[in-house]
Design a protein around this motif. Structure first.
Motif, PDB file in Angstrom:
ATOM      1  N   ASP A  59       0.819  -1.215   0.000  1.00 49.52           N
ATOM      2  CA  ASP A  59       0.000   0.000   0.000  1.00 49.52           C
ATOM      3  C   ASP A  59       0.854   1.267   0.000  1.00 49.52           C
ATOM      4  N   CYS A  60       1.931   1.286   0.779  1.00 51.86           N
ATOM      5  CA  CYS A  60       2.832   2.440   0.760  1.00 51.86           C
ATOM      6  C   CYS A  60       3.550   2.539  -0.591  1.00 51.86           C
ATOM      7  N   HIS A  61       3.875   1.405  -1.204  1.00 49.77           N
ATOM      8  CA  HIS A  61       4.498   1.409  -2.527  1.00 49.77           C
ATOM      9  C   HIS A  61       3.554   2.031  -3.554  1.00 49.77           C
ATOM     10  N   ASP A  62       2.276   1.678  -3.489  1.00 46.42           N
ATOM     11  CA  ASP A  62       1.298   2.304  -4.382  1.00 46.42           C
ATOM     12  C   ASP A  62       1.277   3.812  -4.179  1.00 46.42           C
ATOM     13  N   TRP A  63       1.323   4.253  -2.918  1.00 48.88           N
ATOM     14  CA  TRP A  63       1.332   5.683  -2.616  1.00 48.88           C
ATOM     15  C   TRP A  63       2.579   6.357  -3.201  1.00 48.88           C
ATOM     16  N   ILE A  64       3.735   5.714  -3.042  1.00 46.47           N
ATOM     17  CA  ILE A  64       4.984   6.265  -3.588  1.00 46.47           C
ATOM     18  C   ILE A  64       4.871   6.440  -5.094  1.00 46.47           C
ATOM     19  N   ASP A  65       4.238   5.472  -5.754  1.00 48.47           N
ATOM     20  CA  ASP A  65       4.094   5.513  -7.211  1.00 48.47           C
ATOM     21  C   ASP A  65       2.922   6.372  -7.680  1.00 48.47           C
ATOM     22  N   GLY A  66       2.285   7.076  -6.746  1.00 56.28           N
ATOM     23  CA  GLY A  66       1.232   8.013  -7.126  1.00 56.28           C
ATOM     24  C   GLY A  66      -0.156   7.425  -7.210  1.00 56.28           C
ATOM     25  N   ARG A  67      -0.332   6.231  -6.676  1.00 58.91           N
ATOM     26  CA  ARG A  67      -1.655   5.603  -6.674  1.00 58.91           C
ATOM     27  C   ARG A  67      -2.187   5.649  -5.245  1.00 58.91           C
ATOM     28  N   GLY A  68      -3.178   6.452  -4.991  1.00 60.29           N
ATOM     29  CA  GLY A  68      -3.739   6.505  -3.642  1.00 60.29           C
ATOM     30  C   GLY A  68      -3.783   7.908  -3.081  1.00 60.29           C
ATOM     31  N   MET A  69      -3.698   7.999  -1.765  1.00 59.33           N
ATOM     32  CA  MET A  69      -3.850   9.254  -1.040  1.00 59.33           C
ATOM     33  C   MET A  69      -2.894  10.331  -1.554  1.00 59.33           C
ATOM     34  N   VAL A  70      -3.415  11.519  -1.725  1.00 60.52           N
ATOM     35  CA  VAL A  70      -2.620  12.667  -2.154  1.00 60.52           C
ATOM     36  C   VAL A  70      -2.312  13.520  -0.922  1.00 60.52           C
ATOM     37  N   MET A  71      -1.087  14.006  -0.826  1.00 59.60           N
ATOM     38  CA  MET A  71      -0.725  14.902   0.272  1.00 59.60           C
ATOM     39  C   MET A  71       0.227  15.961  -0.250  1.00 59.60           C
ATOM     40  N   ASP A  72       0.399  17.014   0.521  1.00 63.04           N
ATOM     41  CA  ASP A  72       1.273  18.100   0.080  1.00 63.04           C
ATOM     42  C   ASP A  72       2.722  17.609  -0.017  1.00 63.04           C
ATOM     43  N   GLU A  73       3.489  18.263  -0.849  1.00 63.06           N
ATOM     44  CA  GLU A  73       4.864  17.843  -1.130  1.00 63.06           C
ATOM     45  C   GLU A  73       5.762  17.871   0.107  1.00 63.06           C
ATOM     46  N   GLY A  74       5.530  18.803   1.017  1.00 67.02           N
ATOM     47  CA  GLY A  74       6.342  18.866   2.225  1.00 67.02           C
ATOM     48  C   GLY A  74       6.149  17.638   3.101  1.00 67.02           C
ATOM     49  N   THR A  75       4.900  17.251   3.302  1.00 64.84           N
ATOM     50  CA  THR A  75       4.604  16.062   4.103  1.00 64.84           C
ATOM     51  C   THR A  75       5.128  14.810   3.408  1.00 64.84           C
ATOM     52  N   ARG A  76       4.951  14.757   2.104  1.00 69.21           N
ATOM     53  CA  ARG A  76       5.455  13.625   1.324  1.00 69.21           C
ATOM     54  C   ARG A  76       6.967  13.495   1.497  1.00 69.21           C
ATOM     55  N   ALA A  77       7.663  14.625   1.402  1.00 69.70           N
ATOM     56  CA  ALA A  77       9.126  14.616   1.528  1.00 69.70           C
ATOM     57  C   ALA A  77       9.566  14.129   2.908  1.00 69.70           C
ATOM     58  N   VAL A  78       8.844  14.508   3.951  1.00 68.75           N
ATOM     59  CA  VAL A  78       9.183  14.077   5.312  1.00 68.75           C
ATOM     60  C   VAL A  78       9.031  12.565   5.435  1.00 68.75           C
ATOM     61  N   TYR A  79       7.910  12.009   4.949  1.00 67.07           N
ATOM     62  CA  TYR A  79       7.715  10.560   5.002  1.00 67.07           C
ATOM     63  C   TYR A  79       8.837   9.830   4.263  1.00 67.07           C
TER      64      TYR A  79
END
Length: 100
Positions: A59-79
């Protein structure tokens, strides 16, 4: 500079806990963990160096590849930075990533 053992790094993801751990996304199932590339030069059929990859559940891999929950770039970068730090620490402990 680092020395990377790519094939062994990819195989090392099997059975590992997810290092991404996105709240509301992560399934916390080590049986689904793969090595997910997060470096600048990545995308479908385009992979960066394995030293710029994280252990990610499906599920996190799908998120990394842009499939799933959208979040702001700053939060994405922190994760992604936190996950990269955790993954690289594990790879160093396993002798798969050598830092000089």
């Amino acid at each position: 500079m680092s020395k990377v053992r790519s094939n062994k790094i990819r195989k090392s993801a099997r059975g590992q806990e997810c290092t991404v751990r996105i709240q509301g996304v992560c399934n916390f199932n080590p049986e689904t963990t793969v090595l997910a590339h997060v470096g600048k030069d990545r995308g479908m059929s385009l992979k960066c160096d394995d030293s710029f990859a994280v252990y990610a559940c499906s599920d996190c891999h799908d998120w990394i590849d842009g499939r799933g929950m959208v979040m702001d770039e700053g939060t994405r970068a922190v994760y992604l930075l936190d996950a990269l730090e955790r993954t690289q620490s594990l790879l160093i402990e396993q002798g798969l990533l050598e830092v000089k």
